[in-house]
Design a protein around this motif. Structure first.
Motif, mmCIF file in Angstrom:
data_model
loop_
_atom_site.group_PDB
_atom_site.id
_atom_site.type_symbol
_atom_site.label_atom_id
_atom_site.label_comp_id
_atom_site.label_asym_id
_atom_site.label_seq_id
_atom_site.Cartn_x
_atom_site.Cartn_y
_atom_site.Cartn_z
ATOM 1 N N GLY A 24 0.417 -1.281 0.235
ATOM 2 C CA GLY A 24 0.021 -0.282 0.267
ATOM 3 C C GLY A 24 0.612 1.633 0.549
ATOM 4 N N LEU A 25 2.112 1.157 -0.624
ATOM 5 C CA LEU A 25 3.244 2.518 -0.564
ATOM 6 C C LEU A 25 2.682 3.246 -1.326
ATOM 7 C CD1 LEU A 25 6.280 1.089 1.478
ATOM 8 C CD2 LEU A 25 4.141 2.096 2.333
ATOM 9 N N ALA A 26 2.334 2.674 -2.755
ATOM 10 C CA ALA A 26 2.120 3.273 -4.230
ATOM 11 C C ALA A 26 0.768 4.374 -3.969
ATOM 12 C CB ALA A 26 2.150 1.399 -5.237
ATOM 13 N N PRO A 27 0.883 5.125 -4.553
ATOM 14 C CA PRO A 27 2.198 5.893 -5.979
ATOM 15 C C PRO A 27 3.567 6.436 -4.693
ATOM 16 C CG PRO A 27 0.125 7.486 -6.027
ATOM 17 C CD PRO A 27 -0.056 6.059 -4.931
ATOM 18 N N SER A 28 2.655 6.972 -3.413
ATOM 19 C CA SER A 28 4.169 7.798 -3.127
ATOM 20 C C SER A 28 3.791 7.451 -1.541
ATOM 21 C CB SER A 28 4.047 8.915 -3.359
ATOM 22 O OG SER A 28 2.998 9.867 -3.148
ATOM 23 N N SER A 29 4.595 7.699 -0.667
ATOM 24 C CA SER A 29 5.157 7.521 0.903
ATOM 25 C C SER A 29 6.194 7.784 1.571
ATOM 26 C CB SER A 29 4.611 5.722 1.011
ATOM 27 O OG SER A 29 3.273 5.082 0.840
ATOM 28 N N VAL A 30 5.443 8.156 3.057
ATOM 29 C CA VAL A 30 6.374 8.632 3.580
ATOM 30 C C VAL A 30 6.742 7.285 4.784
ATOM 31 C CG1 VAL A 30 7.085 10.831 5.564
ATOM 32 C CG2 VAL A 30 5.695 11.535 3.141
ATOM 33 N N LEU A 31 8.015 7.094 4.654
ATOM 34 C CA LEU A 31 7.739 6.283 6.108
ATOM 35 C C LEU A 31 9.387 7.420 6.919
ATOM 36 C CD1 LEU A 31 9.353 3.212 3.560
ATOM 37 C CD2 LEU A 31 6.866 4.442 4.952
ATOM 38 N N HIS A 32 9.212 6.710 8.218
ATOM 39 C CA HIS A 32 9.779 7.561 9.276
ATOM 40 C C HIS A 32 11.082 7.290 9.756
ATOM 41 C CE1 HIS A 32 7.124 10.848 9.904
ATOM 42 N NE2 HIS A 32 6.359 10.137 9.806
ATOM 43 N N LEU A 33 12.180 7.132 9.673
ATOM 44 C CA LEU A 33 13.195 6.152 10.412
ATOM 45 C C LEU A 33 13.573 6.683 11.450
ATOM 46 C CD1 LEU A 33 16.256 5.655 8.207
ATOM 47 C CD2 LEU A 33 16.632 6.792 10.836
ATOM 48 N N THR A 34 13.747 5.628 12.615
ATOM 49 C CA THR A 34 14.034 5.505 13.865
ATOM 50 C C THR A 34 15.236 4.386 13.814
ATOM 51 O OG1 THR A 34 13.321 5.483 16.033
ATOM 52 C CG2 THR A 34 13.094 3.996 15.056
ATOM 53 N N PHE A 35 16.315 5.277 14.689
ATOM 54 C CA PHE A 35 17.939 4.054 15.265
ATOM 55 C C PHE A 35 17.181 4.054 16.644
ATOM 56 C CE2 PHE A 35 19.940 7.139 12.233
ATOM 57 C CZ PHE A 35 20.287 6.703 11.013
ATOM 58 N N ILE A 36 17.886 2.316 16.705
ATOM 59 C CA ILE A 36 18.463 1.922 17.532
ATOM 60 C C ILE A 36 19.020 2.728 18.816
ATOM 61 C CG2 ILE A 36 18.351 -0.751 18.277
ATOM 62 C CD1 ILE A 36 16.532 -0.786 16.682
ATOM 63 N N ASP A 37 20.207 2.856 17.956
ATOM 64 C CA ASP A 37 20.502 3.768 18.723
ATOM 65 C C ASP A 37 20.116 5.045 18.988
ATOM 66 O OD1 ASP A 37 22.837 5.707 20.769
ATOM 67 O OD2 ASP A 37 24.439 5.022 18.976
#
Length: 254
Positions: free
Chosen positions: A175-188
């Motif tokens: 369900g990410l098409a046609p565009s999506s924003v994904l957030h990134l989080t580090f384990i550290d």
């Protein structure tokens, strides 16, 4: 005969340029090869306050009775639709995925880092989430590559490569098409500061641009005040008013 044998044994000794070639090959292999990241964009974090809620009165956030009624009816329809919907078979899911791929052959993904910097790249919709992880991993510096991170879709839909329900699905099936924003989080957690610059390669940070301003949908202000006054009946003339009077009133005025 002895001289001939001496000449024969000396021929292999004369043809000895091979060691020089072998010695030159390690020098060439010592040059590091850069990873081709393809076409991508980098967007700077937004600057300045953008419509902070503190500037709005408390009454703005209080829903009216009509809004509550509309929200309740919408939620009820959604629940009924989910309860009464037939179970999708594998064939139906595959058909829906094919329709999405035909409609959106490419998927634009923006990875948002904790400081709001965004890394954007377009992938084929047939790719899996593993390709997105690989792109982000190759964008990090060598010192930061060992750090683990998680990509998730707000509010908290984690898309882990280790998840068997995620890793086999295409970006379109997720369900990410046609565009999506994904957030990134580090384990550290030390890398998740709101003011911490992401550990991206210097050449990637150098390409960062400011986000284009969002479009405004406010209608243009009308300057035709005279026409508005006539439409409200405030600018009519006395003659036009007399023409609308009944005949018996006109006779009484004479």
């Amino acid at each position: 005969m002895a001289s001939i044998s001496a000449e024969d044994t000396s021929k292999p000794v004369e043809a000895e340029p091979a060691p020089a070639q072998v010695a030159a090959s390690p020098v060439g292999s010592a040059v590091p090869t850069a990873v081709d990241l393809g076409d991508y964009k980098v967007w700077n974090p937004p600057t300045g306050a953008i419509g902070t809620p503190a500037s709005l009165p408390d009454s703005y956030f209080e829903p009216t009775a009509e809004e509550l009624k509309s929200a309740f009816q919408s939620q009820s329809r959604l629940v009924d639709k989910l309860n009464n919907a037939p179970l999708k078979t594998e064939a139906i899911r595959q058909r829906e995925t094919k329709e999405k791929l035909a409609r959106w052959p490419e998927t634009r993904i923006r990875v948002k880092f904790p400081n709001q910097l965004q890394l954007e790249k377009t992938f084929p919709s047939t790719e899996t989430i593993k390709s997105v992880y690989a792109f982000v991993r190759n964008s990090l510096t060598d010192a930061a590559k060992p750090n683990k991170f998680i990509l998730y879709e707000a509010p908290r839909r984690e898309l882990k490569v280790s998840d068997p329900t995620v890793k086999q699905l295409s970006l379109a099936a997720l369900g990410l098409a046609p565009s999506s924003v994904l957030h990134l989080t580090f384990i550290d957690e030390s890398l998740n500061g709101s003011t911490t610059i992401p550990p991206l390669l210097p050449e990637i940070l150098a390409k960062a641009e400011d986000l284009p301003p969002p479009p405004t949908f406010d209608p243009p202000a009308s300057t035709d005040t005279k026409g508005k006054g006539r439409a409200l009946g405030g600018g009519g003339s006395s003659s036009s008013g007399d023409s609308k009077l009944p005949k018996w009133l006109k006779l009484g005025k004479k």
